[in-house]
Design a protein around this motif. Structure first.
Motif, PDB file in Angstrom:
ATOM      1  N   ASN A 487     -54.882 -30.388  16.428  1.00 25.51           N
ATOM      2  CA  ASN A 487     -53.474 -30.691  16.671  1.00 25.51           C
ATOM      3  C   ASN A 487     -53.307 -32.038  17.381  1.00 25.51           C
ATOM      4  N   LEU A 488     -54.114 -32.255  18.412  1.00 28.96           N
ATOM      5  CA  LEU A 488     -54.004 -33.524  19.131  1.00 28.96           C
ATOM      6  C   LEU A 488     -54.393 -34.687  18.229  1.00 28.96           C
ATOM      7  N   PHE A 489     -55.480 -34.505  17.498  1.00 25.43           N
ATOM      8  CA  PHE A 489     -55.969 -35.574  16.634  1.00 25.43           C
ATOM      9  C   PHE A 489     -54.899 -35.968  15.611  1.00 25.43           C
ATOM     10  N   MET A 490     -54.339 -34.937  14.949  1.00 29.07           N
ATOM     11  CA  MET A 490     -53.339 -35.249  13.930  1.00 29.07           C
ATOM     12  C   MET A 490     -52.082 -35.833  14.555  1.00 29.07           C
ATOM     13  N   GLY A 491     -51.673 -35.259  15.690  1.00 25.47           N
ATOM     14  CA  GLY A 491     -50.460 -35.740  16.345  1.00 25.47           C
ATOM     15  C   GLY A 491     -50.587 -37.185  16.795  1.00 25.47           C
ATOM     16  N   LEU A 492     -51.695 -37.517  17.414  1.00 25.27           N
ATOM     17  CA  LEU A 492     -51.834 -38.872  17.944  1.00 25.27           C
ATOM     18  C   LEU A 492     -52.028 -39.891  16.824  1.00 25.27           C
ATOM     19  N   ARG A 493     -52.497 -39.422  15.662  1.00 23.83           N
ATOM     20  CA  ARG A 493     -52.617 -40.348  14.527  1.00 23.83           C
ATOM     21  C   ARG A 493     -51.296 -40.548  13.826  1.00 23.83           C
ATOM     22  N   SER A 494     -50.606 -39.427  13.535  1.00 24.63           N
ATOM     23  CA  SER A 494     -49.434 -39.569  12.671  1.00 24.63           C
ATOM     24  C   SER A 494     -48.252 -38.721  13.112  1.00 24.63           C
ATOM     25  N   GLY A 495     -48.237 -38.244  14.359  1.00 23.24           N
ATOM     26  CA  GLY A 495     -47.116 -37.443  14.820  1.00 23.24           C
ATOM     27  C   GLY A 495     -45.865 -38.275  15.058  1.00 23.24           C
ATOM     28  N   ALA A 496     -44.825 -37.603  15.540  1.00 24.93           N
ATOM     29  CA  ALA A 496     -43.576 -38.301  15.846  1.00 24.93           C
ATOM     30  C   ALA A 496     -43.834 -39.333  16.940  1.00 24.93           C
ATOM     31  N   ARG A 497     -43.045 -40.401  16.921  1.00 30.68           N
ATOM     32  CA  ARG A 497     -43.245 -41.414  17.945  1.00 30.68           C
ATOM     33  C   ARG A 497     -42.778 -40.901  19.306  1.00 30.68           C
ATOM     34  N   ALA A 498     -43.554 -41.248  20.332  1.00 29.45           N
ATOM     35  CA  ALA A 498     -43.200 -40.821  21.682  1.00 29.45           C
ATOM     36  C   ALA A 498     -42.358 -41.901  22.335  1.00 29.45           C
ATOM     37  N   GLY A 499     -41.256 -41.513  22.957  1.00 35.93           N
ATOM     38  CA  GLY A 499     -40.456 -42.474  23.703  1.00 35.93           C
ATOM     39  C   GLY A 499     -41.216 -42.901  24.946  1.00 35.93           C
ATOM     40  N   SER A 500     -40.587 -43.799  25.717  1.00 34.54           N
ATOM     41  CA  SER A 500     -41.346 -44.284  26.872  1.00 34.54           C
ATOM     42  C   SER A 500     -41.460 -43.212  27.956  1.00 34.54           C
ATOM     43  N   ASN A 501     -40.517 -42.232  27.946  1.00 36.60           N
ATOM     44  CA  ASN A 501     -40.581 -41.222  28.998  1.00 36.60           C
ATOM     45  C   ASN A 501     -40.299 -39.831  28.440  1.00 36.60           C
ATOM     46  N   PRO A 502     -41.216 -39.304  27.625  1.00 41.36           N
ATOM     47  CA  PRO A 502     -40.926 -38.049  26.920  1.00 41.36           C
ATOM     48  C   PRO A 502     -40.695 -36.864  27.849  1.00 41.36           C
ATOM     49  N   TRP A 503     -41.301 -36.867  29.035  1.00 40.38           N
ATOM     50  CA  TRP A 503     -41.189 -35.679  29.900  1.00 40.38           C
ATOM     51  C   TRP A 503     -40.175 -35.869  31.011  1.00 40.38           C
ATOM     52  N   GLY A 504     -39.657 -37.070  31.169  1.00 39.57           N
ATOM     53  CA  GLY A 504     -38.742 -37.291  32.280  1.00 39.57           C
ATOM     54  C   GLY A 504     -39.428 -37.439  33.614  1.00 39.57           C
ATOM     55  N   GLY A 505     -40.571 -38.095  33.624  1.00 34.58           N
ATOM     56  CA  GLY A 505     -41.287 -38.298  34.885  1.00 34.58           C
ATOM     57  C   GLY A 505     -40.724 -39.466  35.672  1.00 34.58           C
ATOM     58  N   THR A 507     -42.825 -41.245  37.921  1.00 39.42           N
ATOM     59  CA  THR A 507     -43.892 -42.161  38.314  1.00 39.42           C
ATOM     60  C   THR A 507     -43.872 -43.388  37.397  1.00 39.42           C
ATOM     61  N   LEU A 508     -44.519 -44.463  37.842  1.00 37.08           N
ATOM     62  CA  LEU A 508     -44.327 -45.762  37.175  1.00 37.08           C
ATOM     63  C   LEU A 508     -44.788 -45.818  35.727  1.00 37.08           C
ATOM     64  N   GLU A 509     -45.796 -44.985  35.362  1.00 32.09           N
ATOM     65  CA  GLU A 509     -46.282 -45.111  33.980  1.00 32.09           C
ATOM     66  C   GLU A 509     -45.179 -44.803  32.969  1.00 32.09           C
ATOM     67  N   TRP A 510     -44.160 -44.052  33.388  1.00 37.15           N
ATOM     68  CA  TRP A 510     -43.091 -43.697  32.447  1.00 37.15           C
ATOM     69  C   TRP A 510     -42.002 -44.761  32.395  1.00 37.15           C
ATOM     70  N   SER A 511     -42.137 -45.787  33.241  1.00 36.13           N
ATOM     71  CA  SER A 511     -41.093 -46.808  33.256  1.00 36.13           C
ATOM     72  C   SER A 511     -41.428 -47.987  32.351  1.00 36.13           C
ATOM     73  N   ILE A 512     -42.626 -48.005  31.775  1.00 33.97           N
ATOM     74  CA  ILE A 512     -43.014 -49.130  30.918  1.00 33.97           C
ATOM     75  C   ILE A 512     -43.056 -48.657  29.471  1.00 33.97           C
ATOM     76  N   PRO A 513     -43.101 -49.588  28.507  1.00 33.39           N
ATOM     77  CA  PRO A 513     -43.047 -49.186  27.096  1.00 33.39           C
ATOM     78  C   PRO A 513     -44.215 -48.286  26.696  1.00 33.39           C
ATOM     79  N   THR A 514     -44.036 -47.593  25.580  1.00 32.52           N
ATOM     80  CA  THR A 514     -45.068 -46.735  24.994  1.00 32.52           C
ATOM     81  C   THR A 514     -45.457 -47.300  23.640  1.00 32.52           C
ATOM     82  N   PRO A 515     -46.739 -47.553  23.363  1.00 31.50           N
ATOM     83  CA  PRO A 515     -47.841 -47.616  24.304  1.00 31.50           C
ATOM     84  C   PRO A 515     -47.711 -48.809  25.252  1.00 31.50           C
ATOM     85  N   PRO A 516     -48.373 -48.754  26.410  1.00 22.80           N
ATOM     86  CA  PRO A 516     -48.197 -49.821  27.401  1.00 22.80           C
ATOM     87  C   PRO A 516     -48.686 -51.168  26.879  1.00 22.80           C
ATOM     88  N   PRO A 517     -48.009 -52.247  27.279  1.00 22.55           N
ATOM     89  CA  PRO A 517     -48.513 -53.585  26.930  1.00 22.55           C
ATOM     90  C   PRO A 517     -49.806 -53.888  27.693  1.00 22.55           C
TER      91      PRO A 517
END
Ligand code: HEM
Ligand SMILES: [Cu+2]
Length: 540
Positions: A487-505, A507-517
Motif C-alpha cells: 500500500n505504501l509503495f503504490m501510494g507513494l509512487r502513484s497515489g493522490a497528491r499530498a498537500g503541504s499540510n495533510p494532517w493539520g500539523g 510544526t514547521l515541516e508542514w509549513s513548507i511545500p510538499t515535497p520540500p525544496p
C-alpha cells in the motif's frame, strides 16, 4: 483529513541536484536524501530480519526438529537479533526520520555537518557489509546471541570476530550522528525557536544523541576486548586464566541498557508529535514530556545491573539495581499519562498514523509492566532467560519502537514523496499487524511464566499448543506487514497528491511545500508559536 491546499506539483528536492542517478543519492549531503538512504537501508535490514524471525517461529511450531538443526537455529536467532538491534532499531529513527524532519522542524536548512552526516551513513553501510560478510566466511555465522557473552564467544569457532568488528564500525556511525544532532539542535534553531518551542520529537532526538555519544564508546571498547580475547587470548573474561565473565556482562550492559533508550526515546518523540495532531489538542504537559526524555536518558543509564540478577552479584548490588530500575518507570509513566490526557476530550481521527500510535501506547504499556516484573529481583529469578523475556522485549521494541516507526512512515513519508497512500488498506494492515502481534508475543509471555526457556531449539510437549498459536500469530503479522508495504509503495509512487499540510500539523515541516525544496525554506523562518498551537494552521 483531506488535503487542505491546492495540490503541489513541484518536484522539490527530488529533482534539484547537480549529480544524476545513484550518485545524486550516495554522495548527497542533503539531509532529506540521507534520511531516505537510511530509511531504505534500515527498512531493508528489518525485512531480512523479519524473514529470519519467521523461520525461527516455523522451527518452534512443533517440538523436535521442524525445518533446521540446532546449530542453524543458534545462528539464526543470533543474526536475527544482531540485525534487528544494530542495523534496524538503533540507527533507525535518528538515521531516517531524524534526518528527514529534525532540521526542518527546527527551521534549519540542513544539519550542522552535512558531510559528517553522509559519512555516518557510509560507516553504517560499511559496518553492515562487514556483518553480512561474517555470515558467509570463516567459521560461519556467529552463534552467541546478540549479547556475545563471554567466555562462550571467546571459544566458539564461528565467525564472531568479524561480526563484532562490523558492529564496532556501526557504533562509530552512531556516535557521529549523535555529535551532529547535538550540534545542530544547539546551533541551528531558527529565530524564535526557543527550547520551550522545540517539537517533542526534537527533544527526544536530543536526549537520544547524548546517550549515543556517552554510551557507545563503552560498547566499542567491549567489542575490541572480545576480539583481543579471541585473537590474543588475553583472558580478561576467561575464568581459566583468572578472568571474570561477570565483568564482560557489566561492560556490555553499561552500553546496552542505555541502548534500549536509543531505541525507544525517538519512538516516544514520534508518538508525542502524532497524538496531539490527531486529537486536535495541544499536548498535555509539554514541559514534563520534554523533561522526561532527559530523565529517562539519565536514569536509564544507571540500571544496567538488572540484566545480571542471576549472574552472581552481591545482595546489595541487586537491591540497588532493582530500586533504580523502578525509578525509570516514573518518567515513562509520565509520558503515557500525558498522552492519555491529551486524548481525553480530544476530537480524535483514527487514521493510520494515529492507529499505530494508539497501539504503541497499549503495547508499550504491556512491555513496560512486564519489564517491572523483571526489574524486581524476586520475580526476575522466576522468569529469567525464559520466553517471558522474549515476549517482554518484543512488546517494547517491536510493539513500541516498531509500531512507532510504522506510524512515522504513514505520517511523514507522504511529505517527502508528495503523494499519499490509501487509507483503507492501511487500516486493514494495521488491524492484522496488531492482532497478529498480540497472538505471537502474548503466547510467549505465558510460555515463559510456565517455564519454557529462551534460545532453545526444542521444548517439552506440554509447550506445544501455545507455540503453534504463536507461530500462527507470526503469519498474521507478516500478512499485515505485506499489505502495509504494498500500500505504501503504490501510494507513494502513484497515489493522490499530498498537500503541504495533510494532517493539520503545526510544526514547521508542514509549513513548507510538499515535497520540500532542497533548501527547505525560501527565507529564514521566524517562529512565533509553539509546535502544538494549532490556531492558524488553516485546518479546523
Ligand atoms: C515478525 C517479526 C518477528 C518475529 C517472528 C520474531 C521472532 C523471534 C524469535 C522466535 C526469537 C527467538 C526467541 C528465543 O530466544 O528463543 C527472537 C529473538 C529476538 N528478537 Fe525477534 N522477532 C521479530 C521481530 C523482532 C524485532 C522488530 C526486533 C527488534 C527490533 C527483534 C529483536 C529480537 C532480539 C534482540 C532477539 C534475541 C536474540 C537473541 O536471543 O540473541 N525481533 N525473535
Ligand atoms: Cu536493561
Amino acid at each position: 483529513m483531506e488535503p487542505t491546499e491546492p495540490t503541489t506539483t513541484a518536484a522539490g528536492f527530488w529533482s534539484d541536484t547537480g549529480r544524476s542517478g545513484i550518485a545524486s543519492w550516495i554522495f548527497s549531503t542533503d539531509h532529506k536524501r540521507i534520511g531516505l538512504l537510511y530509511f531504505y537501508s534500515v527498512f531493508g535490514f528489518f525485512l531480512v530480519a523479519v524473514a529470519l524471525g519467521l523461520l525461527l517461529r516455523i522451527e518452534l511450531m512443533a517440538p523436535g526438529r521442524t525445518i533446521m538443526g540446532p546449530q542453524a537455529y543458534n545462528a539464526l536467532f543470533t543474526v536475527h537479533g544482531v540485525v534487528m538491534v544494530f542495523l534496524f532499531i538503533i540507527p533507525g529513527f535518528q538515521g531516517s526520520f531524524g534526518n528527514l524532519v529534525m532540521p526542518i522542524q527546527i527551521g534549519a536548512r540542513d544539519v550542522a555537518f552535512p558531510r559528517l552526516n553522509l559519512l555516518s551513513w557510509w560507516l553504517y553501510m560499511a559496518g553492515a557489509a562487514i556483518i553480512l560478510t561474517s555470515l558467509f566466511t570463516g567459521g560461519g555465522p556467529p552463534d552467541t546471541g546478540w549479547t556475545f557473552y563471554l567466555p562462550f564467544s571467546g571459544r566458539t569457532g564461528t565467525n564472531v570476530s568479524l561480526a563484532v568488528f562490523g558492529v564496532f564500525v556501526v557504533g562509530f556511525s552512531s556516535i557521529v550522528t549523535g555529535v551532529n544532532f547535538i550540534t545542530t539542535i544547539h546551533r541551528l534553531r531558527a529565530e524564535g525557536m526557543t527550547w520551550g518551542r522545540l517539537p517533542l520529537f526534537v527533544w527526544s532526538l536530543y536526549a537520544t544523541a547524548w546517550v549515543q555519544i556517552l554510551a557507545t564508546p563503552i560498547l566499542g571498547i567491549t567489542l575490541v576486548l572480545i576480539i583481543a580475547e579471541r585473537l590474543l587470548g588475553t583472558g580478561l573474561f576467561e575464568p581459566g586464566q583468572g578472568g571474570d565473565p561477570l565483568m564482560y556482562q557489566h561492560l556490555f550492559w553499561i552500553y546496552s541498557h542505555p541502548a534500549v533508550y536509543i531505541m525507544i526515546l525517538p519512538a516516544m518523540g514520534v508518538i508525542s508529535e502524532i497524538i496531539p495532531v490527531f486529537a486536535r489538542k495541544p499536548i498535555f504537559g509539554y514541559r514534563m514530556i520534554a523533561f522526561s526524555s532527559i530523565a529517562i536518558a539519565a536514569a536509564g543509564s544507571l540500571v544496567w545491573g538488572h540484566h545480571m540478577f542471576t549472574s552472581g552479584m552481591s545482595d546489595m548490588a541487586i537491591l540497588v539495581f532493582s530500586f533504580l530500575t523502578f525509578i525509570v518507570a516514573i518518567p515513562s509513566a509520565i509520558k503515557v499519562f500525558n498522552w492519555i490526557s491529551t486524548l481525553y476530550r480530544g476530537s480524535i481521527s483514527l487514521e493510520a498514523p494515529m492507529l499505530f500510535s494508539l497501539s504503541f501506547i497499549f503495547l508499550f504499556s504491556i512491555g513496560g509492566l512486564t519489564g517491572l516484573v523483571q526489574g524486581a529481583a524476586a520475580t526476575d529469578i522466576h522468569v529469567h532467560d525464559t520466553q517471558f523475556v522474549v515476549g517482554h522485549f518484543h512488546y517494547v521494541i517491536f510493539g513500541g519502537s516498531g509500531f512507532a516507526f510504522f506510524a512515522a512512515m504513514h505520517y511523514w513519508l507522504p511529505k517527502f514523496y508528495g503523494r499519499r497512500y490509501a487509507e483503507k488498506p492501511a487500516i486493514i494492515a494495521w488491524a492484522l499487524m496488531f492482532t497478529g502481534f498480540n497472538i505471537l508475543y502474548f503466547s510467549m509471555i505465558v510460555l515463559g511464566l510456565e517455564g519454557m526457556p529462551r534460545r532453545y531449539y526444542d521444548y517439552l510437549p506440554e509447550f506445544a499448543p501455545l507455540n503453534l498459536v504463536s507461530t500462527i500469530g507470526s503469519w498474521i503479522l507478516a500478512t499485515g506487514l505485506m499489505i502495509l508495504l504494498v500500500n505504501l509503495f503504490m501510494g507513494l509512487r502513484s497515489g493522490a497528491r499530498a498537500g503541504s499540510n495533510p494532517w493539520g500539523g503545526a510544526t514547521l515541516e508542514w509549513s513548507i511545500p510538499t515535497p520540500p525544496p532542497t533548501e527547505n525554506f525560501a527565507d529564514e523562518p521566524v517562529v512565533t508559536h509553539g509546535p502544538y498551537d494549532f490556531r492558524g494552521t488553516g485546518v479546523p
